[in-house]
Write an enzyme that holds these catalytic residues in place. Structure first.
Site, PDB file in Angstrom:
ATOM      1  N   ASP A   1     -23.015 -20.021 -39.109  1.00 20.58           N
ATOM      2  CA  ASP A   1     -22.025 -19.805 -38.057  1.00 20.58           C
ATOM      3  C   ASP A   1     -21.419 -18.425 -38.293  1.00 20.58           C
ATOM      4  O   ASP A   1     -21.155 -18.045 -39.430  1.00 20.58           O
ATOM      5  CB  ASP A   1     -20.971 -20.921 -38.167  1.00 20.58           C
ATOM      6  CG  ASP A   1     -20.005 -20.891 -37.007  1.00 20.58           C
ATOM      7  OD1 ASP A   1     -20.223 -20.090 -36.091  1.00 20.58           O
ATOM      8  OD2 ASP A   1     -19.044 -21.675 -37.022  1.00 20.58           O
TER       9      ASP A   1
ATOM     10  N   ASP B   1     -23.793 -29.971 -34.466  1.00 16.78           N
ATOM     11  CA  ASP B   1     -23.239 -29.990 -35.829  1.00 16.78           C
ATOM     12  C   ASP B   1     -21.817 -30.495 -35.713  1.00 16.78           C
ATOM     13  O   ASP B   1     -21.172 -30.320 -34.674  1.00 16.78           O
ATOM     14  CB  ASP B   1     -23.224 -28.584 -36.442  1.00 16.78           C
ATOM     15  CG  ASP B   1     -22.027 -27.774 -35.968  1.00 16.78           C
ATOM     16  OD1 ASP B   1     -21.037 -27.661 -36.707  1.00 16.78           O
ATOM     17  OD2 ASP B   1     -22.054 -27.273 -34.818  1.00 16.78           O
TER      18      ASP B   1
ATOM     19  N   CYS C   1     -29.310 -51.310 -43.270  1.00 17.26           N
ATOM     20  CA  CYS C   1     -29.306 -49.843 -43.351  1.00 17.26           C
ATOM     21  C   CYS C   1     -30.118 -49.405 -44.581  1.00 17.26           C
ATOM     22  O   CYS C   1     -30.004 -50.008 -45.641  1.00 17.26           O
ATOM     23  CB  CYS C   1     -27.871 -49.327 -43.456  1.00 17.26           C
ATOM     24  SG  CYS C   1     -27.752 -47.564 -43.843  1.00 17.26           S
TER      25      CYS C   1
ATOM     26  N   CYS D   1     -29.922 -46.366 -46.037  1.00 18.27           N
ATOM     27  CA  CYS D   1     -29.347 -45.242 -46.787  1.00 18.27           C
ATOM     28  C   CYS D   1     -29.338 -45.623 -48.269  1.00 18.27           C
ATOM     29  O   CYS D   1     -29.395 -46.810 -48.613  1.00 18.27           O
ATOM     30  CB  CYS D   1     -27.945 -44.906 -46.287  1.00 18.27           C
ATOM     31  SG  CYS D   1     -26.622 -45.913 -46.996  1.00 18.27           S
TER      32      CYS D   1
ATOM     33  N   CYS E   1     -26.546 -48.393 -49.119  1.00 21.64           N
ATOM     34  CA  CYS E   1     -26.758 -49.761 -48.611  1.00 21.64           C
ATOM     35  C   CYS E   1     -28.014 -50.381 -49.213  1.00 21.64           C
ATOM     36  O   CYS E   1     -28.049 -51.572 -49.527  1.00 21.64           O
ATOM     37  CB  CYS E   1     -26.867 -49.749 -47.090  1.00 21.64           C
ATOM     38  SG  CYS E   1     -25.343 -49.256 -46.260  1.00 21.64           S
TER      39      CYS E   1
ATOM     40  N   HIS F   1     -23.795 -42.291 -46.687  1.00 23.32           N
ATOM     41  CA  HIS F   1     -24.069 -43.274 -45.633  1.00 23.32           C
ATOM     42  C   HIS F   1     -23.909 -42.651 -44.247  1.00 23.32           C
ATOM     43  O   HIS F   1     -24.762 -42.829 -43.371  1.00 23.32           O
ATOM     44  CB  HIS F   1     -23.148 -44.497 -45.763  1.00 23.32           C
ATOM     45  CG  HIS F   1     -23.246 -45.407 -44.569  1.00 23.32           C
ATOM     46  ND1 HIS F   1     -24.232 -46.361 -44.433  1.00 23.32           N
ATOM     47  CD2 HIS F   1     -22.516 -45.450 -43.407  1.00 23.32           C
ATOM     48  CE1 HIS F   1     -24.104 -46.958 -43.254  1.00 23.32           C
ATOM     49  NE2 HIS F   1     -23.064 -46.429 -42.623  1.00 23.32           N
TER      50      HIS F   1
END
Length: 373
Positions: A89, A271, A309, A311, A314, A341
């Protein structure tokens, strides 16, 4: 090179080929402002979470450790051990967010550093030089992000200046990419559309910057105080005036619902700090809405954050009760788990969006996802 693979209404499913790899769009970029994702997340974690693009900030890295330092160390990719695309950016948003510390002139912006108060000057050429030193895959043009509640005359003058700055950015980037010691001679440049909530200013500016034939185009100055409805309206009015054969990036947005609505309106890149910031405060995204682990109801909850999930948190089976305890004890591990997560949730949602577009079922997917959220 940007190649559209599928269309559904205005929604686009595409591939964007860069020197650091192919980006499958629509894509959510994971925000690592100072070359790190807040919450003790490593680049190894990012790979595991399915991150395609990491985003860092020009102004913050210029202030600390210094872009010259990063250049001496071989550029941002080498510095943070990340071999996939990076978008930087331009520092333009800090013109907005550090309002009390800056003065805007035609040549650029005079800042006082938010860290030690020292004077900094940044204009289009300086922003391009810093981003060239960082060696990012995609550099953003230097712009001013006027407040969504600024009056019309201010917004018009600001947008005209941003358009002039963009021409200077393009010229300087072309020069920098031709230098022998440039870290990334294939650095891409995205221009930024501004205009607050004034349709005609937005459209006129979109037409003007489209003529410059840049590598991509962003819609900036949204999610800064206007309503969601106003944001969606601006996208509906503006995106059709940006080149359809180039990627469109909606800066700083947003919630899962915002992303679904924007994809439908032709946006490719996103983003936002929400997944990391909310995660650090115990707010977690699930397919059944957001949960706040600080709530007492989770004190004895042995379930993972979300059943099914995949991730790392999890999948391992860490319970809501345990993560809640970590957060309340101010253990860094609690924040890390929550950020992992949330980023996985966002990246997985983008994979699902792409699959739905591939199958021509985005409208149905969007409806179902919004109902769940």
């Amino acid at each position: 090179m940007y190649k559209i693979l599928k269309r559904e209404g205005r929604a686009k499913r595409a591939e964007f080929t860069t020197v650091h790899g192919v980006i499958q769009t629509p894509v959510f970029m994971n925000v690592g402002t100072v070359a790190a994702i807040k919450g003790a997340v490593s680049t190894e974690d990012l790979e595991q979470l399915g991150t395609q693009v990491e985003l860092s900030n020009t102004y913050h890295l210029h202030v600390r450790p210094g872009d010259e330092v990063i250049k001496q160390l071989g550029g941002l990719h080498k510095f943070m051990l990340w071999d996939r695309p990076i978008l930087t950016d331009s520092g333009g948003f800090q013109v907005f967010s550090l309002a009390s510390l800056r003065k805007i002139k035609e040549e650029g912006v005079y800042f006082h550093s938010h860290i030690d108060g020292r004077k900094i000057f940044m204009g289009p050429e300086e922003s391009m030089r810093i981003q060239s030193n960082l060696g990012s895959t995609i550099a953003m043009a230097f712009d001013e992000c006027p407040s969504s509640v600024a009056d019309r005359s201010y917004v018009q003058a600001s947008v005209d200046r941003t358009a002039r700055w963009l021409e200077r950015c393009k010229k300087e980037m072309s020069r920098l990419n031709g230098l022998e010691d440039t870290i990334n001679p294939h650095q891409l440049l995205f221009g930024i559309n501004q205009g607050a909530v004034f349709d005609d200013i937005r459209i006129e500016h979109a037409k003007r910057i489209s003529e410059l034939e840049l590598d991509g185009y962003a819609v900036g100055g949204l999610a800064v105080g206007e309503t969601h409805e106003q944001m969606y309206h601006v996208l509906e009015e503006t995106v059709p005036y940006l080149p359809v054969e180039k990627p469109v990036y909606l800066m700083g947005v947003g919630t899962p619902a915002n992303i679904l609505e924007a994809v439908e309106r032709g946006v490719d890149f996103f983003d936002c700090v929400y997944p990391t910031r909310n995660g650090r405060h115990g707010h977690l995204y699930t397919n059944h809405g957001k949960i706040n682990l600080f709530n007492a109801q989770y004190e004895l909850d042995e379930r993972p954050i979300e059943e099914g999930c995949n991730c790392p948190v999890c999948k391992k089976g860490y319970s809501r009760a345990y993560i809640r305890h970590l957060l309340k004890a101010k253990e860094m591990l609690g924040m890390r788990f929550c950020v992992l997560h949330n980023l996985y949730f966002y990246n997985t949602m983008m994979t699902e969006i792409r699959a739905a577009l591939d199958a021509g079922e985005f409208a149905a997917y969007k409806k179902k996802k919004l109902e769940g959220l």
